[in-house]
Structure formats: structure tokens, C-alpha cells
Design an enzyme around this catalytic site. Structure first.
Site, PDB file in Angstrom:
ATOM      1  N   TYR A 109      17.472  29.631  -6.404  1.00 43.25           N
ATOM      2  CA  TYR A 109      17.985  29.964  -5.074  1.00 43.25           C
ATOM      3  C   TYR A 109      18.015  28.718  -4.209  1.00 43.25           C
ATOM      4  CZ  TYR A 109      18.265  31.901  -0.389  1.00 43.25           C
ATOM      5  OH  TYR A 109      18.660  32.171   0.899  1.00 43.25           O
ATOM      6  N   GLU A 197      24.583  29.520   1.430  1.00 39.56           N
ATOM      7  CA  GLU A 197      23.638  30.022   0.434  1.00 39.56           C
ATOM      8  C   GLU A 197      24.248  30.024  -0.961  1.00 39.56           C
ATOM      9  OE1 GLU A 197      20.820  33.846   0.695  1.00 39.56           O
ATOM     10  OE2 GLU A 197      22.806  34.331  -0.053  1.00 39.56           O
TER      11      GLU A 197
END
Ligand code: GDP
Ligand code: MN
Length: 386
Positions: A109, A197
Site C-alpha cells: 500500500y 493512492e
């Protein structure tokens, strides 16, 4: 302003962030043409909507053959995709991204956000990618690495290393990862993003890093200096009432409650929402007509709120300063006569020309309830929806 994954990945390419080979399609025919471009399988069929959690909702599927890919196109294109971010009504899929399938060794992530508390840009990274990052943050916050970058200094070598080691990347990917992270940061700054993101950022079986997903949110206040970004806006993905309101320069945000609000000034709007909650009810929206609203803007604001089916009562809270109460009252009367009101409307008005304003409302023969002050208004509106 949010954009689609396929648009974000196009942007990524210009900033040294590697992405899988992929082609977008707005029609079934184009999707089938795109499938033909791949010689090897698997390939991935991905619904393009402005919401995350598509995988769990059945909007991302890995096809091991051309036949299966065609079947997935049929399934996903036109489907109503429900994810935790779309709400129960879901979102109709009108666009598909067809991508080369990747051999995944690890799902990681990575994101960039503005941190208001420190006035810095925070890089967030985790070895626990792919899944719900909110859940990771809630249950195992120690698994999220945070590095704060001073925007005046930019990102430094030691910060790059801190992230890379935190992600436990193999040595031979460090250089590539450094280039990627720098590009990621440059994109954030140059395009005035509020959030970028990559979830998951993958490590492939041959130790390359690749953005498998891409989410970009631009600071809407900065769009004036990015004409090229305005072309990426997809009105299909935005709340229709919010789009309508933006045409009239109204600051409107749709919320979940059932009490519609019309207020002038953002501070007053927030105070009004607080007091509604305090009275035990929930606001259906945030509608700030602004300090210098015209009667026409007020009319449009009222129309938009009345067209919202979940609104069971309206609270109008006006402090007449630059926007005089009489001008405001004229706008309300005009709108109410055009659309008709069949739900309770409570008005609290104070300030410049308040007597004339009240007179206009009274002579209009509209069924309006007036309130003495803010607390009285909130109690009255909460009482009618109970
Ligand atoms: P989201 O559910 O909206 O966040 O959509 P993502 O683009 O993140 O895809 C969801 C999941 O699908 C990922 O976390 C991966 O596990 C899986 N996925 C996506 N692309 C590929 C691929 O090329 N190969 C494999 N094996 N899995 C993939
Ligand atoms: Mn994702």
C-alpha cells in the site's frame, strides 16, 4: 475532484510510475477490440467507477482466456456495482479497463495525503496492501508507516529509504522504487492533489514494482490553474444535485439525513448542522448560498433541496448582511410558487431588512413556520420530522 483509475494511470506514466499495459473502453465493441490486443493471459477486466472496493463487489475479474474475458465484459459492463463506497444504490458501470494480468508476489500500500495537523505531506505505506486499508489502520496501526515531508524541503533520500525498508522491498528494486516514489511525490505537488493512492502497489514475481490500482483526488480549489485536468472530470460519476448546484455557484454537499438546509455562509452552515444534530435530527445537505447571493441563486438553492426526495423538512437560516433579508425572501417566494412546497419549511431570519423580509414571506401566503432564533428553529424542524 476525483478521476477514474484509467485516467490516473495515464497520469502516472508521465511521472515514472509503472503501470500494467491497459486499454479503456466505453462500449462493448471497444472492449472486445481491446481484448484482442493481448496475446497472453490472464487479463483483467476492471469496472471504472469513482469508488473503491470494486474487487469485492465483482467489478474486477481475472480472465484466463479470451472467451472468459468476453464473458466478464458482458457481466461487468452495464452492471450496477455496489461497494462500501457507492452506497446501497450502487453505480452503473459505463466504462471498462482491460489490462494485462500480473504475477503478484506481494500486495503493498502507498499513498500521499495532506496532513493538516503538521501542515506537511504524509507518505503512508504498508506491507498489508490490497485489502481494506481502513481496517489495517484500525486494527493494526503499527503496520502503517508514516513519513512526513515538509513541502518546502521536498522528499529526501533518507525518507525514500525509510519507506522502502519499511515495505521490505528486495535490494534490486530499490532504485526503481526510488524513482517511482519521487515521481509519485512530483505528481502530487505539480497537479495540486489532495490524495493519491496506490492500493495495491505490487511486487511482481520478477521483483518489479507496479501500480495495480490508482486513485487520484485533486484539490478542487486549485483546478483554476489546471485546465488540462478539467477535461478529466466525469459528471456521470458525480452527485447530480451537486453538479446542478455547481452550475449556480452554490456550495452544496449532499448528506444522509432528512432535514434540508439553506444557509448563507459556511460558518453559519456548520453551526446550523451542529444545532440540528443537537436537536436529535440529521441534516440532508450542506447548502451555503454565500454572502453575496442573488434572489436567483436562492431560488435555485431552494429548488435543488426540494427536488431531493429524502428531504422531509427544510430549515432556512439566514443572517442578512450583504445578502439582505428582503432579497432572500423574494427568492424563496419565487421558488416556492414555481415548485410548490408540500413539506414543512421553517425560517429563521435576522439582520439587514429583516422586517421587510418577514413581511414578504407573510404576504406570500406560503405555509412557512417562522422561528425566533437558532435553537427554536432547530427544535421546530426536528419536531416535524419525528
Ligand atoms: P478495488 O477493489 O476497487 O480496490 O480494485 P483493485 O484494482 O485494487 O483490484 C482489486 C484486487 O484485484 C487487487 O487487490 C488484486 O488482488 C486483484 N487484481 C487486480 N489486478 C490483478 C492482476 O493483474 N493479477 C492478479 N492476480 N490479481 C489482480
Ligand atoms: Mn484497490
Amino acid at each position: 475532484m476525483k478521476i477514474h483509475e484509467y485516467q490516473a494511470k495515464e497520469l502516472f506514466k508521465g511521472f515514472n510510475i509503472p503501470v500494467p499495459e491497459g486499454y479503456v473502453a466505453f462500449s462493448k465493441q471497444k472492449a472486445l477490440d481491446n481484448i484482442k490486443k493481448f496475446k497472453t493471459f490472464p487479463i483483467v477486466v476492471k469496472a471504472q467507477i469513482h469508488a473503491g472496493g470494486r474487487g469485492k463487489g465483482g467489478g474486477v475479474k481475472l480472465a484466463s482466456s479470451e472467451k472468459q474475458a468476453i464473458q466478464f465484459v458482458d457481466e461487468i459492463l452495464g452492471m450496477t456495482l455496489v461497494t462500501h463506497q457507492t452506497g446501497p444504490e450502487g453505480k452503473k458501470v459505463k466504462k471498462l479497463l482491460i489490462e494485462a494480468g500480473q504475477d503478484i508476489k506481494k500486495e503493498l500500500y502507498l499513498s500521499l495525503l495532506v496532513d493538516r495537523e503538521t501542515a506537511k505531506i504524509v507518505i503512508m505505506a504498508s506491507r498489508e496492501g490490497g485489502m481494506d486499508i481502513e481496517e489495517v489502520a484500525a486494527k493494526t496501526p503499527e503496520k502503517i508507516i508514516k513519513v512526513y515531508v515538509d513541502p518546502m524541503m521536498g522528499i529526501s533520500g533518507y525518507q525514500l529509504r525509510e519507506i522502502a525498508f519499511g515495505l521490505n522491498l528486495p535490494k534490486n528494486t530499490l532504485k526503481e522504487f526510488g524513482t517511482m516514489l519521487k515521481g509519485f511525490y512530483d505528481l502530487f505537488i505539480q497537479k495540486d492533489c489532495s490524495m493519491v493512492e496506490i492500493n495495491p502497489l505490487i511486487l511482481t514475481s520478477d521483483d518489479r514494482v507496479l501500480a495495480l490500482d490508482a486513485k487520484v483526488d485533486f484539490d478542487s480549489n486549485a483546478l483554476g490553474r489546471h485546465k488540462e485536468l478539467m477535461e478529466l472530470r466525469d459528471l456521470d460519476e458525480e452527485d447530480p444535485l451537486e453538479v446542478e448546484a455547481s452550475k449556480f455557484n452554490l456550495n452544496y454537499i449532499n448528506l444522509d439525513g432528512n432535514i434540508g438546509n439553506i444557509v448563507n455562509g459556511a460558518g453559519l452552515a456548520m453551526a446550523t448542522m451542529d444545532i440540528i444534530k443537537n436537536a436529535g435530527a440529521e441534516p440532508a445537505n450542506f447548502m451555503d448560498v454565500g454572502g453575496g447571493a442573488t434572489a436567483e441563486m436562492v431560488e435555485n438553492a431552494f429548488k435543488i433541496i426540494l427536488s431531493d426526495k429524502k428531504v422531509k423538512a427544510v430549515l432556512i437560516n439566514i443572517f442578512g448582511g450583504i445578502l439582505r433579508c428582503d432579497i432572500f425572501a423574494q427568492g424563496i417566494v419565487k421558488a416556492a410558487k414555481k415548485t410548490g412546497i408540500d413539506i414543512p419549511v421553517i425560517v429563521r431570519m435576522e439582520g439587514t431588512n429583516v422586517d421587510q423580509g418577514k413581511e414578504i414571506l407573510k404576504n406570500s401566503n406560503l405555509k412557512l413556520t417562522s422561528a425566533r432564533d437558532l435553537a427554536d428553529a432547530a427544535q421546530k424542524v426536528a419536531a416535524v420530522v419525528k
